[in-house]
Design an enzyme around this catalytic site. Structure first.
Site, PDB file in Angstrom:
ATOM      1  N   ASP A 109     -12.491 -10.112  -0.665  1.00  0.00           N
ATOM      2  CA  ASP A 109     -13.782 -10.212   0.013  1.00  0.00           C
ATOM      3  C   ASP A 109     -14.750  -9.266  -0.684  1.00  0.00           C
ATOM      4  O   ASP A 109     -14.333  -8.307  -1.336  1.00  0.00           O
ATOM      5  CB  ASP A 109     -13.713  -9.975   1.538  1.00  0.00           C
ATOM      6  CG  ASP A 109     -12.956  -8.744   1.969  1.00  0.00           C
ATOM      7  OD1 ASP A 109     -12.909  -7.758   1.202  1.00  0.00           O
ATOM      8  OD2 ASP A 109     -12.412  -8.743   3.088  1.00  0.00           O
ATOM      9  N   GLU A 111       0.800  -1.234   0.000  1.00  0.00           N
ATOM     10  CA  GLU A 111       0.000   0.000   0.000  1.00  0.00           C
ATOM     11  C   GLU A 111       0.829   1.279   0.000  1.00  0.00           C
ATOM     12  O   GLU A 111       0.593   2.181   0.801  1.00  0.00           O
ATOM     13  CB  GLU A 111      -0.965  -0.015   1.199  1.00  0.00           C
ATOM     14  CG  GLU A 111      -1.869  -1.237   1.199  1.00  0.00           C
ATOM     15  CD  GLU A 111      -2.843  -1.284   2.377  1.00  0.00           C
ATOM     16  OE1 GLU A 111      -2.721  -0.457   3.292  1.00  0.00           O
ATOM     17  OE2 GLU A 111      -3.723  -2.174   2.363  1.00  0.00           O
ATOM     18  N   GLU A 168      -6.405 -10.634  -1.336  1.00  0.00           N
ATOM     19  CA  GLU A 168      -7.183 -10.451  -0.092  1.00  0.00           C
ATOM     20  C   GLU A 168      -8.675 -10.361  -0.399  1.00  0.00           C
ATOM     21  O   GLU A 168      -9.393  -9.535   0.166  1.00  0.00           O
ATOM     22  CB  GLU A 168      -6.721  -9.176   0.636  1.00  0.00           C
ATOM     23  CG  GLU A 168      -5.219  -9.119   0.865  1.00  0.00           C
ATOM     24  CD  GLU A 168      -4.765  -7.929   1.711  1.00  0.00           C
ATOM     25  OE1 GLU A 168      -5.616  -7.204   2.255  1.00  0.00           O
ATOM     26  OE2 GLU A 168      -3.541  -7.737   1.825  1.00  0.00           O
ATOM     27  N   ASN A 196       1.998  -5.246  -3.049  1.00  0.00           N
ATOM     28  CA  ASN A 196       0.583  -5.539  -2.781  1.00  0.00           C
ATOM     29  C   ASN A 196      -0.184  -4.232  -2.514  1.00  0.00           C
ATOM     30  O   ASN A 196       0.321  -3.360  -1.794  1.00  0.00           O
ATOM     31  CB  ASN A 196       0.538  -6.430  -1.527  1.00  0.00           C
ATOM     32  CG  ASN A 196      -0.831  -7.009  -1.227  1.00  0.00           C
ATOM     33  OD1 ASN A 196      -1.464  -7.623  -2.091  1.00  0.00           O
ATOM     34  ND2 ASN A 196      -1.294  -6.832   0.006  1.00  0.00           N
ATOM     35  N   HIS A 217     -10.549  -6.063  -2.110  1.00  0.00           N
ATOM     36  CA  HIS A 217     -11.578  -5.812  -1.098  1.00  0.00           C
ATOM     37  C   HIS A 217     -12.635  -4.977  -1.807  1.00  0.00           C
ATOM     38  O   HIS A 217     -12.446  -3.776  -2.005  1.00  0.00           O
ATOM     39  CB  HIS A 217     -10.999  -5.010   0.079  1.00  0.00           C
ATOM     40  CG  HIS A 217      -9.958  -5.760   0.858  1.00  0.00           C
ATOM     41  ND1 HIS A 217     -10.260  -6.866   1.614  1.00  0.00           N
ATOM     42  CD2 HIS A 217      -8.623  -5.561   1.009  1.00  0.00           C
ATOM     43  CE1 HIS A 217      -9.162  -7.317   2.200  1.00  0.00           C
ATOM     44  NE2 HIS A 217      -8.153  -6.552   1.842  1.00  0.00           N
TER      45      HIS A 217
HETATM   46  C1  XIL Z   1      -6.290  -6.177   8.262  1.00  0.00           C
HETATM   47  C2  XIL Z   1      -6.701  -7.335   9.171  1.00  0.00           C
HETATM   48  O1  XIL Z   1      -7.653  -8.113   8.491  1.00  0.00           O
HETATM   49  C3  XIL Z   1      -7.236  -6.825  10.462  1.00  0.00           C
HETATM   50  O2  XIL Z   1      -7.441  -7.899  11.371  1.00  0.00           O
HETATM   51  C4  XIL Z   1      -6.282  -5.806  11.087  1.00  0.00           C
HETATM   52  O3  XIL Z   1      -6.872  -5.249  12.233  1.00  0.00           O
HETATM   53  C5  XIL Z   1      -5.931  -4.716  10.098  1.00  0.00           C
HETATM   54  O4  XIL Z   1      -5.427  -5.294   8.927  1.00  0.00           O
HETATM   55  N1  XIL Z   1      -4.926  -4.624   3.606  1.00  0.00           N
HETATM   56  C6  XIL Z   1      -3.939  -5.455   4.091  1.00  0.00           C
HETATM   57  C7  XIL Z   1      -4.221  -6.308   5.263  1.00  0.00           C
HETATM   58  O5  XIL Z   1      -2.871  -5.558   3.473  1.00  0.00           O
HETATM   59  O6  XIL Z   1      -3.082  -6.528   6.054  1.00  0.00           O
HETATM   60  C8  XIL Z   1      -5.332  -5.733   6.110  1.00  0.00           C
HETATM   61  O7  XIL Z   1      -5.642  -6.694   7.116  1.00  0.00           O
HETATM   62  C9  XIL Z   1      -6.531  -5.432   5.255  1.00  0.00           C
HETATM   63  C10 XIL Z   1      -6.198  -4.412   4.213  1.00  0.00           C
END
Ligand code: XIL
Length: 355
Positions: free
Chosen positions: A265, A157, A263, A198, A234
């Site tokens: 969802d 990020e 990741e 990422n 996401h």
């Molecule tokens: C999130 C986790 O799911 C949570 O449990 C934590 O509190 C914060 O981080 N991008 C990422 C992940 O790269 O590491 C993040 O995960 C979600 C967004």
């Protein structure tokens, strides 16, 4: 305890065990078995406590039967591994790696250099000290897990939505070349690990993914080692522009990079309709996974959790939830069956014949 009480206690324990073991198996073939001939890994993010939750037995059972890749949701973030200078805590990360090895899963290390989940001691160093600390932390962590991690998210990020570099303390203190430095150091520390960049909101062709694309192209031209791009995915019930997603993957693939959906969802508003909205969610999963199986460089699909109840979504995006493939009782949702169907219908990569 008298005999009678003992009996009740044993029946009670057996009842708990039975409930835990009784998650309904989805129909059809398991996701990892369908994905394997396609050359795609199927993964999930595991929370810190996945071996000691009240329903750990069923959690691990579903994990082991469906997935062949695991990533720590939080256990390998720097605030977890190195909370104070020189003090390393590999406990939860090691548990995850041992679990993966026991079930023949690969591990995706997540994540080293990020603006979030960083221990305070790192954030207050001056430039020289921070460069030293970054090198040290990378050396210690990658050495600890050498040979056990398929891929590392080296930088996470690093971009703003408009495609400029995020003003993280890494960038502010070291300068934009903190990214090159991190990748170079990781390659040196564990030459066998794949190195990934990422990020989120880089699914489609947009200002942010343009920024990432320019950066990685420049890294490759300058010989900075990078092997892949993690597209977080996401997303919401609005879905994404799937053609743009396919075109975006194609330009990263043309650079010779692997692509992970890292990741995934799909959050939907609370108060959803079980029939309509979960079907709609399944269609979004279907569209995304179809684009991945159609792109040879797309090598892994990771979901950001297993059952909805452990998802990070409701706490971070209030008013939304149920974003994953399994409901709170580990029943496969329509989204699961959509993913299963896409994988089952895809054409396997031809295996090389005899020479
Ligand atoms: C999130 C986790 O799911 C949570 O449990 C934590 O509190 C914060 O981080 N991008 C990422 C992940 O790269 O590491 C993040 O995960 C979600 C967004």
């Amino acid at each position: 305890m008298n005999h009678y009480k003992k009996q009740i206690f044993i029946t009670f324990l057996a009842g708990i065990m039975f409930c835990q073991l009784a998650a309904a198996e989805p129909t059809g073939e398991r996701l990892k078995n369908l994905a394997e001939p396609l050359g795609i890994l199927i993964g999930f993010a595991a929370p810190n406590n996945f071996t000691v939750m009240s329903d750990s037995i069923v959690y691990q059972q579903v994990a082991a039967s469906e997935f062949n890749l695991v990533t720590p949701e939080n256990a390998m973030k720097l605030d977890a591994i190195v909370p104070s200078e020189g003090q390393y805590n590999f406990g939860n990360g090691d548990i995850l790696v041992r679990f993966a090895q026991a079930y023949g899963m690969q591990v995706h290390g997540h994540t080293l250099i990020w603006h979030s989940a960083q221990p305070r001691w790192l954030t207050i160093l001056n430039r020289d000290m921070l460069i030293d600390a970054m090198n040290n932390v990378i050396d210690v962590i990658l050495n600890h897990y050498k040979g056990q991690i398929l891929a590392w998210d080296v930088v996470n990020e690093a971009f703003n939505e408009d495609g400029t570099y995020r003003a993280s303390f890494w960038n502010n203190t070291i300068g934009e070349d903190y990214i090159d430095r991190a990748f170079l150091r990781c390659r040196q520390a564990d030459p066998a690990a794949k190195l990934f960049y990422n990020d989120y909101n880089i699914e489609e062709i947009n200002q942010k993914s343009d920024g990432v694309y320019k950066m990685v192209r420049s890294m490759i031209l300058r010989g900075i080692p990078i092997d892949g791009i993690g597209i977080q995915m996401h997303i919401t019930d609005q879905g994404i522009d799937y053609q743009s997603f396919a075109d975006n993957m194609a330009r990263f693939a043309a650079l010779g990079l692997e692509i992970y959906i890292s990741e995934m969802d799909v959050r939907i508003p609370v108060g959803y309709n079980v029939e309509i909205d979960l079907e709609h969610q399944a269609e979004i999963y279907r569209e995304v996974i179809q684009r991945c199986v159609a792109q040879p460089a797309c090598k892994a699909i990771q979901f950001w959790g297993i059952p909805d109840k452990y998802s990070w979504v409701p706490s971070v995006f209030p008013g939304t939830g149920v974003p994953l493939l399994f409901d709170d009782d580990y029943n496969a949702k329509p989204a699961y069956y959509a993913v299963q169907e896409v994988l089952a219908d895809a054409t396997p990569i031809p295996t090389p014949g005899p020479v």
